[in-house]
Design a protein around this motif. Structure first.
Motif, short mmCIF file in Angstrom:
data_model
loop_
_atom_site.label_atom_id
_atom_site.label_comp_id
_atom_site.label_asym_id
_atom_site.label_seq_id
_atom_site.Cartn_x
_atom_site.Cartn_y
_atom_site.Cartn_z
N THR A 16 47.97 52.69 48.58
CA THR A 16 48.48 51.38 48.17
C THR A 16 47.75 50.31 48.97
OG1 THR A 16 50.26 51.38 49.81
CG2 THR A 16 50.79 52.24 47.62
N ALA A 17 47.76 49.09 48.45
CA ALA A 17 47.16 47.96 49.16
C ALA A 17 47.86 46.69 48.74
CB ALA A 17 45.66 47.86 48.88
N HIS A 18 47.90 45.73 49.65
CA HIS A 18 48.47 44.42 49.38
C HIS A 18 47.58 43.38 50.07
CE1 HIS A 18 51.84 41.33 50.53
NE2 HIS A 18 51.05 40.86 49.58
N ALA A 19 47.04 42.47 49.27
CA ALA A 19 46.21 41.38 49.80
C ALA A 19 46.80 40.06 49.34
CB ALA A 19 44.77 41.51 49.31
N GLN A 20 47.24 39.23 50.28
CA GLN A 20 47.82 37.93 49.96
C GLN A 20 46.75 36.84 50.13
OE1 GLN A 20 51.01 38.22 49.03
NE2 GLN A 20 51.83 36.15 48.90
N ASP A 21 46.58 36.01 49.12
CA ASP A 21 45.58 34.95 49.17
C ASP A 21 46.27 33.59 49.31
OD1 ASP A 21 43.10 33.76 49.18
OD2 ASP A 21 42.42 34.65 47.29
N PHE A 22 45.47 32.55 49.47
CA PHE A 22 46.00 31.19 49.58
C PHE A 22 46.78 30.82 48.32
CE2 PHE A 22 41.98 30.71 52.15
CZ PHE A 22 42.61 30.64 53.39
N LEU A 23 47.87 30.10 48.48
CA LEU A 23 48.63 29.62 47.33
C LEU A 23 47.91 28.49 46.58
CD1 LEU A 23 51.23 29.87 45.67
CD2 LEU A 23 52.34 28.34 47.31
N PRO A 24 47.36 27.48 47.26
CA PRO A 24 46.64 26.44 46.51
C PRO A 24 45.35 26.98 45.89
CG PRO A 24 47.24 25.69 48.72
CD PRO A 24 47.44 27.16 48.70
N GLU A 75 39.76 36.89 44.05
CA GLU A 75 39.27 37.61 45.22
C GLU A 75 40.32 38.51 45.87
OE1 GLU A 75 36.27 34.61 47.33
OE2 GLU A 75 37.90 33.60 46.25
N GLY A 76 41.59 38.09 45.85
CA GLY A 76 42.64 38.93 46.40
C GLY A 76 42.81 40.22 45.62
N CYS A 77 42.68 40.11 44.31
CA CYS A 77 42.70 41.30 43.46
C CYS A 77 41.56 42.25 43.82
CB CYS A 77 42.61 40.87 41.99
SG CYS A 77 42.40 42.19 40.79
N ALA A 78 40.38 41.69 43.97
CA ALA A 78 39.20 42.50 44.31
C ALA A 78 39.39 43.20 45.66
CB ALA A 78 37.95 41.63 44.33
#
Length: 388
Positions: free
Chosen positions: A241-249, A259-262
């Motif tokens: 499993t993996a979780h990558a959180q990216d910037f909200l704006p 990019e977070g998906c990648a």
């Protein structure tokens, strides 16, 4: 491999006037336990995924799971939320608890009831999954946010209307055989491609057939540590499993690259020791068809700007080299926010034990799941395989 799914339950998605958030939770909690062939006394912890954001007057909903059985009393129960990835956030919270040795069997429930909310309020609630200082006045709400993304993608890479219609048509065709799907109708490419009275433009280049459905529904999983799982009737293990959180704006990133998906896909595949070519199918987050198109590129199925090839050349059809959304995806199945990620895991588990009925992918051995919150902000990937 630290844990496995050993039981599941899933309501039909759609307009459920006779149900409430409580009744949906109670129904799938009981059914998942029955499917796992265990009782409530065997559960060590409960995790509920529920976005809410104003859809339900009843908040503090983690306690509602205890309505399924008095034997749940005094067990830990927590609600988690991460926008449209709330369901996968609940799944990964359960895995962390098991990995920490604090539980052996965890009940995960995902739920949402959206259709009892008036239309304008639905849009207002969903827009809360975006960055309000930048997107709060977007016409058409969250559809408008993805309409802007689609327009920007078209500007950079050319008109993708054929690709979007192809994605919608594929997912609706797949959804015909999914008994849990909200819309079980093969709309066809021509209908999805053409603007019409029944398929008007909603936001930018997105038509109604490019947008997932407002829905009610719930799904549940029983997740167990591997020692327990190997004594159960069935077990679908988490290879990674993996979780990558990216910037909200969106202004802080190139929104067309997800990019977070990648990053989440790269981490999960590396941890699983496999490549995309090893997967039998993928359930991906098609809240809008433009999202699925960009996800093809982010997961590595097609180079940047060439996701349309996957559609045109049939790679993602049910009989293609990597079937994507054999369930019909959010597009046909519906998208009750908190339930979506749990649903993806339940349907993938069905695939891997050969119990998916009409949506079954032949010889499915390894499944990938991508569940996304916001515009590629919360990014969750799971790689599943049958172990029993």
């Amino acid at each position: 491999m630290r844990a496995a799914i050993v039981g599941w339950a899933h309501t039909p998605f759609g307009k459920q006037d006779a149900e409430t958030v409580e009744s949906l939770i109670v129904r799938v909690a009981r059914e998942a336990l029955a499917h796992a062939e265990i009782g409530p006394e065997d559960i060590d912890e409960i995790v509920l995924g529920h976005f809410n954001a104003g859809f339900s007057a009843q908040d503090f909903t983690a306690g509602l799971v205890l309505q399924a059985s008095d034997l749940f009393r005094f067990k830990p129960a927590t609600r988690v939320e991460n926008a449209c990835a709330t369901g996968s956030a609940a799944v990964q919270q359960a895995l962390k608890t098991i990995e920490a040795g604090r539980a052996r069997r965890v009940l995960v429930v995902g739920v949402e009831q959206m259709t009892t909310t008036p239309g304008p309020k639905i849009g207002e609630n969903l827009l809360k999954a975006s960055y309000l200082p930048e997107d709060g006045d977007t016409p058409a709400g969250f559809a408008g946010v993805f309409g802007k993304i689609a327009a920007a993608y078209f500007q950079r890479w050319g008109d993708q209307s054929d690709a979007l219609a192809g994605i919608a048509a594929k997912n609706h065709a797949n959804g015909v055989d999914n008994p849990y799907a909200q819309m079980r109708k093969d709309l066809g490419f021509a209908f999805c491609r053409a603007e019409s009275e029944k398929n008007p433009f909603v936001a930018g280049p997105l038509k109604r057939t490019d947008c997932s459905l407002v829905s009610d529904g719930a799904a549940a999983l029983v997740i167990a540590d591997m020692d327990s799982a190997m004594t159960m009737p069935r077990a679908v293990g988490f290879r990674a499993t993996a979780h990558a959180q990216d910037f909200l704006p969106m202004s802080k990133r190139d929104i067309l690259r997800f990019e977070g998906c990648a990053v989440a896909w790269k981490r999960a595949l590396a941890d699983a020791g496999v490549t995309l070519d090893d997967l039998s199918f993928v359930e991906t987050h098609d809240c809008f068809t433009i999202a699925e198109l960009i996800e093809y590129e982010a997961m590595g199925l097609a180079p940047e700007g060439q996701g349309a090839r996957a559609v045109a050349e049939g790679w993602t059809r049910k009989d293609g080299k990597l079937p994507v959304n054999p369930s019909g995806g959010l597009k046909a199945k519906g998208h009750p926010i908190g339930a979506t990620g749990v649903s993806m895991h339940a349907l993938s588990a069905m695939q891997l034990v050969g119990e998916a009925g009409g949506i079954q992918v032949k010889d499915a051995r390894l499944g990938g799941i991508f569940n996304m919150g916001g515009a590629a902000v919360a990014n969750y990937v799971s790689v599943l395989e049958r172990v029993r």
